[in-house]
Motif scaffolding. Structure first.
Motif, PDB file in Angstrom:
ATOM      1  N   HIS A  96      31.978 -27.287   1.349  1.00 18.80           N
ATOM      2  CA  HIS A  96      30.762 -26.753   0.730  1.00 18.80           C
ATOM      3  C   HIS A  96      30.852 -25.230   0.609  1.00 18.80           C
ATOM      4  O   HIS A  96      30.513 -24.651  -0.435  1.00 18.80           O
ATOM      5  CB  HIS A  96      29.538 -27.158   1.554  1.00 18.80           C
ATOM      6  CG  HIS A  96      28.239 -26.778   0.925  1.00 18.80           C
ATOM      7  ND1 HIS A  96      27.662 -25.528   1.100  1.00 18.80           N
ATOM      8  CD2 HIS A  96      27.399 -27.462   0.099  1.00 18.80           C
ATOM      9  CE1 HIS A  96      26.539 -25.467   0.416  1.00 18.80           C
ATOM     10  NE2 HIS A  96      26.335 -26.616  -0.190  1.00 18.80           N
ATOM     11  N   CYS A  99      33.123 -24.364  -2.255  1.00 17.00           N
ATOM     12  CA  CYS A  99      32.524 -24.643  -3.564  1.00 17.00           C
ATOM     13  C   CYS A  99      31.510 -23.582  -3.963  1.00 17.00           C
ATOM     14  O   CYS A  99      31.356 -23.280  -5.150  1.00 17.00           O
ATOM     15  CB  CYS A  99      31.857 -26.019  -3.549  1.00 17.00           C
ATOM     16  SG  CYS A  99      33.030 -27.379  -3.565  1.00 17.00           S
ATOM     17  N   TYR A 100      30.823 -23.033  -2.981  1.00 18.59           N
ATOM     18  CA  TYR A 100      29.830 -21.986  -3.243  1.00 18.59           C
ATOM     19  C   TYR A 100      30.379 -20.654  -2.727  1.00 18.59           C
ATOM     20  O   TYR A 100      29.744 -19.949  -1.960  1.00 18.59           O
ATOM     21  CB  TYR A 100      28.493 -22.355  -2.585  1.00 18.59           C
ATOM     22  CG  TYR A 100      27.890 -23.600  -3.181  1.00 18.59           C
ATOM     23  CD1 TYR A 100      26.982 -23.515  -4.225  1.00 18.59           C
ATOM     24  CD2 TYR A 100      28.270 -24.861  -2.731  1.00 18.59           C
ATOM     25  CE1 TYR A 100      26.441 -24.672  -4.803  1.00 18.59           C
ATOM     26  CE2 TYR A 100      27.744 -26.015  -3.307  1.00 18.59           C
ATOM     27  CZ  TYR A 100      26.830 -25.918  -4.335  1.00 18.59           C
ATOM     28  OH  TYR A 100      26.317 -27.058  -4.910  1.00 18.59           O
ATOM     29  N   LYS A 103      28.667 -17.159  -2.324  1.00 20.58           N
ATOM     30  CA  LYS A 103      27.708 -16.984  -1.232  1.00 20.58           C
ATOM     31  C   LYS A 103      28.412 -16.800   0.117  1.00 20.58           C
ATOM     32  O   LYS A 103      27.765 -16.477   1.107  1.00 20.58           O
ATOM     33  CB  LYS A 103      26.780 -18.195  -1.152  1.00 20.58           C
ATOM     34  CG  LYS A 103      25.928 -18.406  -2.389  1.00 20.58           C
ATOM     35  CD  LYS A 103      25.093 -19.667  -2.264  1.00 20.58           C
ATOM     36  CE  LYS A 103      24.270 -19.905  -3.533  1.00 20.58           C
ATOM     37  NZ  LYS A 103      23.522 -21.178  -3.444  1.00 20.58           N
ATOM     38  N   ARG A 167      31.992 -27.095 -10.105  1.00 16.38           N
ATOM     39  CA  ARG A 167      30.757 -26.431  -9.721  1.00 16.38           C
ATOM     40  C   ARG A 167      30.596 -25.101 -10.455  1.00 16.38           C
ATOM     41  O   ARG A 167      29.513 -24.736 -10.884  1.00 16.38           O
ATOM     42  CB  ARG A 167      30.753 -26.226  -8.201  1.00 16.38           C
ATOM     43  CG  ARG A 167      29.413 -25.752  -7.661  1.00 16.38           C
ATOM     44  CD  ARG A 167      29.490 -24.288  -7.366  1.00 16.38           C
ATOM     45  NE  ARG A 167      28.179 -23.684  -7.466  1.00 16.38           N
ATOM     46  CZ  ARG A 167      27.983 -22.386  -7.359  1.00 16.38           C
ATOM     47  NH1 ARG A 167      28.993 -21.565  -7.149  1.00 16.38           N
ATOM     48  NH2 ARG A 167      26.791 -21.886  -7.479  1.00 16.38           N
ATOM     49  N   GLU A 180      21.194 -29.912 -13.852  1.00 19.97           N
ATOM     50  CA  GLU A 180      20.240 -30.254 -12.791  1.00 19.97           C
ATOM     51  C   GLU A 180      20.858 -31.138 -11.712  1.00 19.97           C
ATOM     52  O   GLU A 180      20.352 -31.190 -10.586  1.00 19.97           O
ATOM     53  CB  GLU A 180      19.009 -30.969 -13.390  1.00 19.97           C
ATOM     54  CG  GLU A 180      18.151 -30.092 -14.282  1.00 19.97           C
ATOM     55  CD  GLU A 180      18.711 -29.947 -15.703  1.00 19.97           C
ATOM     56  OE1 GLU A 180      18.188 -29.099 -16.451  1.00 19.97           O
ATOM     57  OE2 GLU A 180      19.679 -30.672 -16.052  1.00 19.97           O
ATOM     58  N   ALA A 182      24.126 -30.815 -10.800  1.00 20.36           N
ATOM     59  CA  ALA A 182      25.390 -30.194 -10.381  1.00 20.36           C
ATOM     60  C   ALA A 182      25.543 -30.189  -8.861  1.00 20.36           C
ATOM     61  O   ALA A 182      26.601 -30.573  -8.335  1.00 20.36           O
ATOM     62  CB  ALA A 182      25.483 -28.775 -10.930  1.00 20.36           C
ATOM     63  N   ASP A 183      24.517 -29.772  -8.142  1.00 20.06           N
ATOM     64  CA  ASP A 183      24.630 -29.695  -6.690  1.00 20.06           C
ATOM     65  C   ASP A 183      24.801 -31.074  -6.059  1.00 20.06           C
ATOM     66  O   ASP A 183      25.581 -31.244  -5.121  1.00 20.06           O
ATOM     67  CB  ASP A 183      23.397 -29.002  -6.091  1.00 20.06           C
ATOM     68  CG  ASP A 183      23.354 -27.512  -6.423  1.00 20.06           C
ATOM     69  OD1 ASP A 183      24.431 -26.927  -6.669  1.00 20.06           O
ATOM     70  OD2 ASP A 183      22.258 -26.932  -6.430  1.00 20.06           O
ATOM     71  N   ARG A 184      24.072 -32.062  -6.590  1.00 23.09           N
ATOM     72  CA  ARG A 184      24.222 -33.419  -6.056  1.00 23.09           C
ATOM     73  C   ARG A 184      25.595 -33.984  -6.372  1.00 23.09           C
ATOM     74  O   ARG A 184      26.172 -34.745  -5.580  1.00 23.09           O
ATOM     75  CB  ARG A 184      23.122 -34.332  -6.613  1.00 23.09           C
ATOM     76  CG  ARG A 184      21.775 -34.142  -5.907  1.00 23.09           C
ATOM     77  CD  ARG A 184      20.708 -35.034  -6.489  1.00 23.09           C
ATOM     78  NE  ARG A 184      20.355 -34.604  -7.839  1.00 23.09           N
ATOM     79  CZ  ARG A 184      20.028 -35.436  -8.825  1.00 23.09           C
ATOM     80  NH1 ARG A 184      20.020 -36.733  -8.623  1.00 23.09           N
ATOM     81  NH2 ARG A 184      19.720 -34.957 -10.014  1.00 23.09           N
ATOM     82  N   VAL A 186      28.386 -32.209  -6.631  1.00 26.50           N
ATOM     83  CA  VAL A 186      29.300 -31.563  -5.685  1.00 26.50           C
ATOM     84  C   VAL A 186      29.190 -32.224  -4.313  1.00 26.50           C
ATOM     85  O   VAL A 186      30.205 -32.538  -3.669  1.00 26.50           O
ATOM     86  CB  VAL A 186      29.005 -30.050  -5.590  1.00 26.50           C
ATOM     87  CG1 VAL A 186      29.748 -29.426  -4.412  1.00 26.50           C
ATOM     88  CG2 VAL A 186      29.405 -29.352  -6.888  1.00 26.50           C
ATOM     89  N   ALA A 187      27.965 -32.471  -3.844  1.00 27.16           N
ATOM     90  CA  ALA A 187      27.769 -33.095  -2.530  1.00 27.16           C
ATOM     91  C   ALA A 187      28.392 -34.485  -2.486  1.00 27.16           C
ATOM     92  O   ALA A 187      29.028 -34.864  -1.485  1.00 27.16           O
ATOM     93  CB  ALA A 187      26.275 -33.167  -2.208  1.00 27.16           C
TER      94      ALA A 187
END
Length: 202
Positions: A96, A99-100, A103, A167, A180, A182-184, A186-187
């Motif tokens: 995670h 992917c981000y 941050k 992502r 909308e 995208a995050d789900r 990736v998870a």
């Protein structure tokens, strides 16, 4: 008046400062949006002096990616050593964070950046990059308790990079994907990778 002569020690310090500054900027604002001018100005040197260290921006970018490799591996080891995390949670948190990356101080290449950079690298530089990349992903697998044979390293590399790139690509590069979700997405993919690794974990 600009300094005309630097000792080897001073040059080494300037080079390290350029790489650290470049990595910080690229992780935060993306590689395409980070200019050579931003980097050398932040370090306080001239454009000409910058290019005495790195012949092209592409060579510089690759060097920054090498710089972050030990940090990424150290982060994976830190998570695996954390008694408050289960094995699954540690691996999931690692993927995670990658992917981000913006941050978490991790520079991740987009599809366009990969194409731009690697078209301009020499065959030798490209081969060196592939070798170092395989070593990094193999070391991460070993850190996760997975024996890192060639097939597993190749698969883990592709699976990991694909979710990082996906992502970053939604929606600008892949406009038909649904932003909308995208995050789900990736998870879900992270969980799928963790499930696979658990089946081959020693």
């Amino acid at each position: 008046m600009p300094k005309v002569a630097y000792t080897e020690e001073e040059r080494a310090r300037v080079r390290a400062a350029l790489l650290a500054t470049g990595l910080e900027l690229m992780a935060r604002q993306g590689i395409q949006h980070t200019t050579v001018e931003q980097i050398y100005r932040a370090v306080g040197i001239s454009r000409t002096f910058f290019y005495s260290f790195f012949p092209t921006k592409e060579d510089f970018v690759v060097e920054t990616l090498y710089l972050q490799q030990p940090k990424i591996l150290a982060y994976a080891r830190q998570l695996m050593a954390d008694p408050s995390l289960s094995w699954r949670d540690g691996v999931r948190q690692f993927l995670h964070a990658c992917c981000y990356g913006e941050k978490n101080g991790i520079a991740v290449l987009t599809v366009e950046e990969q194409q731009l950079i690697f078209r301009r690298l020499s065959p030798e530089s490209y081969q060196t990059f592939r070798e170092k990349q395989a070593r990094l992903f193999g070391d991460i697998l070993e850190c996760f308790g997975v024996r890192a044979n060639g097939e597993r390293v190749a698969l883990f590399t592709n699976l990991s990079l694909s979710i990082m790139i996906l992502r970053r690509a939604i929606p600008s590069t892949l406009p038909l994907f649904v932003p909308e979700a995208a995050d789900r997405t990736v998870a879900f993919q992270i969980d799928a990778i963790v499930d696979y690794l658990e089946t081959v974990r020693e």
